[in-house]
Design an enzyme around this catalytic site. Structure first.
Site, mmCIF file in Angstrom:
data_model
loop_
_atom_site.group_PDB
_atom_site.id
_atom_site.type_symbol
_atom_site.label_atom_id
_atom_site.label_comp_id
_atom_site.label_asym_id
_atom_site.label_seq_id
_atom_site.Cartn_x
_atom_site.Cartn_y
_atom_site.Cartn_z
ATOM 1 N N GLU A 1 4.590 -3.764 -2.389
ATOM 2 C CA GLU A 1 3.253 -3.483 -2.909
ATOM 3 C C GLU A 1 2.795 -4.612 -3.833
ATOM 4 O OE1 GLU A 1 2.553 -1.536 -6.460
ATOM 5 O OE2 GLU A 1 4.422 -0.382 -6.429
ATOM 6 N N LYS B 1 7.261 7.746 -11.279
ATOM 7 C CA LYS B 1 7.130 7.200 -12.631
ATOM 8 C C LYS B 1 7.327 8.337 -13.641
ATOM 9 C CE LYS B 1 4.055 3.473 -11.183
ATOM 10 N NZ LYS B 1 3.978 3.814 -9.733
#
Length: 311
Positions: free
Chosen positions: A29, A161
């Site tokens: 990414e 996360k």
């Protein structure tokens, strides 16, 4: 090159050759480059991530949008262009059309990278941590989760996360029928720390086990991604209470400031890094490198077994 690849997509010559020859490839990414780190550390990270993949004998394919073109695989010049871009946009699945139409430059999120890499024919993707359900707004759910539900790729990460609501994120993944695999662990990693004390749906301990499981998953016609969660290396992991306190403070500040949507995650990660005096950034870099290496080994194992091409 598949005829289904849109005309706005540009595959690098290295990626196109690897696809044609059935060589292992790992997608990477780019929002971590455009929105995750300041210059010039962002360029260094992009180069380091690609090198981690190359060192395993695998082709890296960093995905980004440059001046309205969806690039799958970037040259050194293009990596530099992306890292130095002024006001780059975040490109998730909904944002491709506006970015292409507007001739914009931006970094692709987990969902955006999954979309582009899958269309290009790439099967393995490495990232730091996926998005999920936010603590601050329970209806603020990352597009990453839906992308994982309907994109048949392999995603290597260090869990979600840890600024997110991890129990709710795991529940959402269960609802979407996404297998959450613990790589040599029974517990879901918590990004900056090794565990969230939450169970994964299954554990795999070797590349041989993984290739067999992948074959059965694809044979059954299931269209979800396989989410491979790997704990951060122990030597780089942060103290659980320290990171929890920093994330709580950052979350409270975000709520007070009314920050939400695509701006929330970058704000939280930046504030956590400031509060921990740079410790969280060091941990983030360590887990990114670790995930790139594992993803490359998985891609190489699939290519070696002949199943990546066949499936």
């Amino acid at each position: 090159m598949s005829p289904e690849i849109p005309s706005s997509f540009v595959l690098s010559s290295e990626v196109a050759r690897a696809l044609k020859q059935g060589l292992p490839i790992v997608a990477l990414e780019s929002t971590v480059v455009t929105h995750g780190l300041p210059r010039p550390q962002n360029l260094s990270l992009a180069e380091e991530m690609e090198n981690q993949v190359r060192n395993e004998g695998v082709v890296p394919a960093t995905v980004a949008v440059l001046e309205g073109w969806v690039k799958v695989g970037l040259s050194a010049v293009e990596l530099d262009q992306l890292a130095m871009a002024v006001d780059p946009v975040k490109v998730s699945r909904r944002d491709f059309s506006p970015a292409i139409w507007g001739g914009l430059t931006g970094g692709t999120t987990v969902a955006g990278t999954l979309y582009a890499a899958n269309l290009a024919g790439i099967k393995v993707f490495a990232t730091g941590g996926i998005g999920g359900v936010h603590r601050e707004h329970r209806f603020d759910v990352s597009t990453d989760l839906q992308a994982l539900a309907d994109t048949p790729m392999i995603v290597v990460c260090a869990g979600a996360k840890s600024i997110l609501d991890l129990p709710a994120t795991l529940e959402y993944l269960e609802t979407l029928s996404v297998p959450v695999i613990g790589w040599q662990t029974d517990e879901f990693p918590a990004f900056f720390s090794t565990t969230s004390h939450l169970p994964v749906s299954m554990r795999l301990d070797s590349l041989e086990e993984f290739t067999d499981f992948y074959r059965w998953h694809r044979e059954l016609g299931l269209q979800s991604a396989l989410l491979v969660t790997q704990p951060i290396p122990m030597e780089a992991a942060m103290n659980e209470s320290e990171i929890h306190d920093a994330e709580k403070q950052a979350s409270n500040e975000a709520s007070e400031k009314g920050i939400h949507g695509q701006a929330l995650t970058p704000f939280l990660l930046k504030r956590v890094n400031e509060i921990t005096k740079g410790k969280s950034l060091k941990a983030n870099l360590a887990l990114l490198h670790n995930n790139a290496r594992l993803a490359a080994r998985i891609a190489r194992a699939l290519a070696g077994s002949g199943r990546q091409k066949a499936l």
